[in-house]
Design a protein around this motif. Sequence first.
Motif, PDB file in Angstrom:
ATOM      1  N   GLU A   1      -3.521   3.571   2.978  1.00  0.00           N
ATOM      2  CA  GLU A   1      -4.204   2.690   2.012  1.00  0.00           C
ATOM      3  C   GLU A   1      -4.157   1.260   2.538  1.00  0.00           C
ATOM      4  O   GLU A   1      -3.156   0.831   3.104  1.00  0.00           O
ATOM      5  CB  GLU A   1      -3.478   2.726   0.661  1.00  0.00           C
ATOM      6  CG  GLU A   1      -3.706   4.006  -0.101  1.00  0.00           C
ATOM      7  CD  GLU A   1      -2.992   3.993  -1.450  1.00  0.00           C
ATOM      8  OE1 GLU A   1      -2.499   2.929  -1.877  1.00  0.00           O
ATOM      9  OE2 GLU A   1      -2.924   5.060  -2.053  1.00  0.00           O
TER      10      GLU A   1
ATOM     11  N   GLU B   1      -7.510  -5.025  -6.997  1.00  0.00           N
ATOM     12  CA  GLU B   1      -6.118  -4.611  -7.252  1.00  0.00           C
ATOM     13  C   GLU B   1      -5.439  -5.586  -8.212  1.00  0.00           C
ATOM     14  O   GLU B   1      -6.103  -6.405  -8.837  1.00  0.00           O
ATOM     15  CB  GLU B   1      -5.357  -4.505  -5.915  1.00  0.00           C
ATOM     16  CG  GLU B   1      -5.039  -3.071  -5.508  1.00  0.00           C
ATOM     17  CD  GLU B   1      -3.992  -2.413  -6.395  1.00  0.00           C
ATOM     18  OE1 GLU B   1      -3.287  -3.124  -7.150  1.00  0.00           O
ATOM     19  OE2 GLU B   1      -3.868  -1.171  -6.346  1.00  0.00           O
TER      20      GLU B   1
ATOM     21  N   HIS C   1     -11.409  -1.006  -4.716  1.00  0.00           N
ATOM     22  CA  HIS C   1     -11.253  -1.585  -6.059  1.00  0.00           C
ATOM     23  C   HIS C   1     -10.477  -2.884  -6.046  1.00  0.00           C
ATOM     24  O   HIS C   1      -9.667  -3.136  -5.172  1.00  0.00           O
ATOM     25  CB  HIS C   1     -10.611  -0.567  -7.012  1.00  0.00           C
ATOM     26  CG  HIS C   1      -9.208  -0.185  -6.664  1.00  0.00           C
ATOM     27  ND1 HIS C   1      -8.895   0.894  -5.880  1.00  0.00           N
ATOM     28  CD2 HIS C   1      -8.026  -0.739  -7.010  1.00  0.00           C
ATOM     29  CE1 HIS C   1      -7.584   0.988  -5.757  1.00  0.00           C
ATOM     30  NE2 HIS C   1      -7.041   0.006  -6.421  1.00  0.00           N
TER      31      HIS C   1
ATOM     32  N   GLU D   1      -8.237  -3.256  -2.719  1.00  0.00           N
ATOM     33  CA  GLU D   1      -7.684  -2.091  -2.011  1.00  0.00           C
ATOM     34  C   GLU D   1      -8.811  -1.163  -1.607  1.00  0.00           C
ATOM     35  O   GLU D   1      -9.774  -0.961  -2.353  1.00  0.00           O
ATOM     36  CB  GLU D   1      -6.714  -1.319  -2.915  1.00  0.00           C
ATOM     37  CG  GLU D   1      -6.266  -0.012  -2.262  1.00  0.00           C
ATOM     38  CD  GLU D   1      -5.224   0.757  -3.046  1.00  0.00           C
ATOM     39  OE1 GLU D   1      -4.486   0.149  -3.832  1.00  0.00           O
ATOM     40  OE2 GLU D   1      -5.158   1.986  -2.863  1.00  0.00           O
TER      41      GLU D   1
HETATM   42 MG    MG Z   1      -2.963  -0.191  -4.652  1.00  0.00          MG
END
Ligand code: MG
Length: 467
Positions: free
Chosen positions: A152, A208, A206, A215
Amino acid sequence: MPPLVDPVPGGHPGDLARAHALAHELSAQGVRGIVLAYVDTAGICRVKTVPCRQLHSAVARGVGMSPVFDTFLANDAIVRTDVLGSPDGDLRMYPDLDRLVVLAGQPGWAWAPVDRFTQEGAPHPGCGRTFLRRVLADAEHRHGVTFRAGVEIEWSLGRAAAPADEFVPATSGPAYGAIRQIELGDYTTDLLAALEAQEVPVAQLHPEYAPGQFELSTDAADPVAAADRSVLVRQTVRAVSQLHGLRASFAPAVTERGVGNGGHLHLSVWRDGLNLHAGGDARYGMTAAAESFVAGLLAHLPALTAVTAPSPASYLRLRPSQWAGVFTAWGRETRETGIRVVTGTAGHQGEDANLEIKPVDLAANPYLALGCAITAGLDGLGTAAALSEEVTDDPARLVPDEAVARRVRRLPTSLPQAVEEFRKDQVLRNALGPVLADAVIAVREGESGSVAGLDDAGVAAAYRWKY
Ligand code: MG
Ligand code: GLU
């Protein structure tokens, strides 16, 4: 090239002809140069570039670089180990043609990750990408398992024109807020377009939690591809941000307070085409092997932190109650435990179930982080380690006696503490081999030394725009 096939100096049969044809094609598309990228021990992506006409030469004989970069610090100071850090010697960087992409956010450029070899053609023992491939080959050979992984990517988006290198958030919208998405609609469209053009399969993008934070996650891939992709995504985020007068920081803590930028690893273990995290008899559908893999991860997590949270700034992020996972505990969908067991949506567990390893940030070299995480898990799998009880809610709420009884330890609270744990961890050190393990220790000690006397705000500022 399948991920487990090692590159060879001079290329595999057909690679030279392929490089010639590719260079021709790239030039016709307006590409002028190719960025050859690798990540150093400190987690900094460093590059050399060659014009298209030299691509075949890079495949045939590699591109030269000094081994000294393996002991660079984030501030470009150089430390030494027994074998690294001297001005002597040369390495050859070989681009992976299978991963070469035209950079949509940097017109005129293409990009490829590299493997590093000695001039004599032996794999460089300090090459993180080679290390990860070796861990994967060994896992398949000894345990019959393969892996799917994802990294991520969180970043804090600031205004490029901010005074004195300060962080001024690019949007004032609230956490996860529609306002951020609207205010930065053009930016995020361009980012998605660039990644799509580069065939990066984005899963989500999105706003964060922290000010200006975003992110992005990508589909699961083999671990080498996942690590490559995380480097490419960051190159792209940076470039698109710059085109919009913005500046992206992947630093673990862009300021000394609040929620930081994580780089959680998602990982699943597979055998004979089956996901070991689903359809089993153990907790939440895990197989016994998957439970033992989690147990191995938890046992090594304090030492692993020296690899996955390698910056003094990492410890500004690694605090309880910030969703950074600072305890040696696991829980189903628990965002405060070091390991979050993700079971997946009903009906899709077989594809989706995985582990999220949370005490990881983007100062980490993704190849070393994935290779060491897999090594830790396999140590548990190989010894059929018993997994502790699940922890729900925030482990920070456990009273000390209860924490001890449940084997819940707070992860290191500083880089020197993490290095102390790493020194004691023979499993991780053996897997890395002496050259990489010593480089990890020397570079972490160098980073710690470089911030001596700085307060938290000074540490955040020192690394704010390095990663
Ligand atoms: Mg996150
Ligand atoms: N920003 C948090 C971190 O530093 C993670 C938030 C999330 O769970 O995505 O790890």
